[in-house]
Design an enzyme around this catalytic site. Structure first.
Site, PDB file in Angstrom:
ATOM      1  CB  CYS A   1      34.162  38.780  40.336  1.00 48.37           C
ATOM      2  SG  CYS A   1      33.508  39.615  41.786  1.00 48.37           S
TER       3      CYS A   1
ATOM      4  N   GLY B   1      38.206  50.735  49.629  1.00 45.36           N
ATOM      5  CA  GLY B   1      39.532  51.069  49.129  1.00 45.36           C
ATOM      6  C   GLY B   1      39.626  52.524  48.695  1.00 45.36           C
ATOM      7  CB  VAL B   2      42.573  54.693  48.071  1.00 49.41           C
ATOM      8  CG1 VAL B   2      43.314  53.927  46.978  1.00 49.41           C
ATOM      9  CG2 VAL B   2      42.809  56.188  47.947  1.00 49.41           C
ATOM     10  CG  ASP B   3      41.762  52.754  43.262  1.00 50.72           C
ATOM     11  OD1 ASP B   3      42.524  53.726  43.338  1.00 50.72           O
ATOM     12  OD2 ASP B   3      42.155  51.597  43.056  1.00 50.72           O
TER      13      ASP B   3
ATOM     14  N   GLY C   1      35.155  52.418  41.083  1.00 52.95           N
ATOM     15  CA  GLY C   1      36.510  52.956  41.146  1.00 52.95           C
ATOM     16  C   GLY C   1      37.470  52.264  40.197  1.00 52.95           C
TER      17      GLY C   1
ATOM     18  CB  CYS D   1      36.834  39.131  42.993  1.00 51.69           C
ATOM     19  SG  CYS D   1      35.512  40.264  42.527  1.00 51.69           S
TER      20      CYS D   1
ATOM     21  CG  LEU E   1      29.048  49.138  42.835  1.00 50.46           C
ATOM     22  CD1 LEU E   1      29.540  48.044  41.906  1.00 50.46           C
ATOM     23  CD2 LEU E   1      28.043  48.572  43.823  1.00 50.46           C
ATOM     24  CG  LEU E   2      32.686  53.390  49.291  1.00 50.19           C
ATOM     25  CD1 LEU E   2      33.561  54.153  48.315  1.00 50.19           C
ATOM     26  CD2 LEU E   2      31.992  54.368  50.237  1.00 50.19           C
TER      27      LEU E   2
END
Length: 362
Positions: free
Chosen positions: A96, A10-12, A119, A191, A6-7
């Protein structure tokens, strides 16, 4: 191993994908779309998707968009509005995760893969032949409290590639690898809802209704509010009162009255016990004995806990009552205990998140 990642943009999550690729995996990338733009809200969806596409191109990965707008509105938004309307303090991020990221997505796509990677700052721990949700070395970023309503099978199906890292290390990896999200700020908001003012969101569904703000010690009316649903117990900002700080201590949802107390950590704002209903164990009840004929009611256990997203864990004693109700006695007095919040329970060493229960009125 086949992995769905899951992208979010964000950076994480980007670093999580980078790590998987460094380990030799070729995860399929998925972006969950809620479609908030169609509802008149500002959401950085286009920028998110550009980052997803850039990551897919860089590592030669497949990507797809999964539209879960209806699932989100039918479940998370409905839950949030129902709780607020009843005077509770809901946590839409918790639901969520349970119902969308680890729920609807898994039903739609994730079940086709061996694992789903995210992430999140969390880990998994294998103990007693089971997989448990574990905490992370970075207490400030630890997100196990947001995952405390997950089911055990959801945890065992998950990968948390950055779970054992500090936030600074994640940023450093992103910068050194020149990831497109390396300098992007952490997301704020509800979320997937993005940059949304929470009060504006609530007002859209519940409107406004003027009521009195009353000083709890004197009974004196000292101001007006626009509706009890805009306020939560423990709140100290947004009251519009001078000479503070003022804290919300109590809400009367029948007469639409907000009770406040003045001072820093006023006594009226503190308590050392709370009740929980509908307690949810993630993997298993660690105290459940094999002999079901033994009545465990009133058995008490040492735990650590938190009632909001803070780094610190508090020492407490948890007592099992009848009908899946639990009583928690805290070693120290705590502030801002609000019905509807999730009280998240951890093992005494703080390594495992056992689950959570909803704080009740009594």
């Amino acid at each position: 191993m086949n992995i769905a990642a899951l992208l979010s943009g964000g950076v994480d999550s980007s670093v999580a994908v980078h790590i998987l690729c460094e380990q030799g995996y070729k995860p399929d990338l998925y972006y969950i779309k809620i479609g908030m733009n169609d509802e008149g809200y500002s959401c950085p969806q286009e920028e998110d998707l550009e980052i997803v596409k850039a990551m897919a191109h860089r590592y030669g990965l497949k990507y797809d968009v999964v539209d879960l707008q209806k699932d989100y509105w039918d479940n998370v938004v409905a839950y949030t509005i129902d709780k607020v309307k009843a005077g509770y303090t809901p946590n839409p991020d918790v639901m969520c995760n349970r119902l969308i990221k680890f729920g609807a997505f898994d039903q739609r796509v994730g079940h086709l893969y061996d694992k789903t990677a995210t992430g999140h700052y969390a880990t998994t721990i294998e103990k007693d032949g089971k997989i448990w949700l574990g905490t992370t070395p970075d207490p400030v970023k630890d997100q196990t409290d947001f995952l405390a309503q997950l089911e055990g099978f959801q945890v065992s199906h998950s990968l948390f590639p950055i779970g054992a890292m500090q936030k600074g290390e994640v940023r450093r990896i992103a910068e050194e690898a020149k990831l497109p999200s390396a300098f992007r700020k952490d997301s704020q908001g509800i979320c997937f809802l993005g940059k949304i003012n929470y009060n504006e969101f609530i007002e859209r569904f519940l409107g406004t209704k003027e009521g009195n703000i009353v000083e709890i010690e004197t009974g004196k009316v000292i101001g007006k509010h626009r509706g009890f649903w805009f306020h939560t117990i423990g709140q100290r900002k947004g009251l519009g009162l001078g000479g503070g700080p003022w804290f919300v201590c109590k809400k009367d949802i029948i007469d639409n009255v907000i009770y406040v107390s003045k001072g820093y950590n006023p006594e009226a704002q503190l308590q050392d016990e709370l009740m929980m209903q509908d307690f949810h164990f993630i993997t298993a009840d660690p105290w459940l004995v094999a002999d079901a004929s033994i009545d465990q009611t009133n058995e008490t256990y040492d735990v650590l806990f938190k009632i909001r997203h803070v780094p610190e864990l508090t020492v407490g004693r948890l007592t099992r009552l009848a009908n899946n109700r639990w009583h928690l006695k805290s070693k120290d007095k705590i502030n801002g205990v609000a019905p509807g919040q999730f009280c998240v329970i951890y093992t005494p060493d703080g390594r495992i998140c056992l689950g959570s229960g909803e704080i009740s009125w009594d």
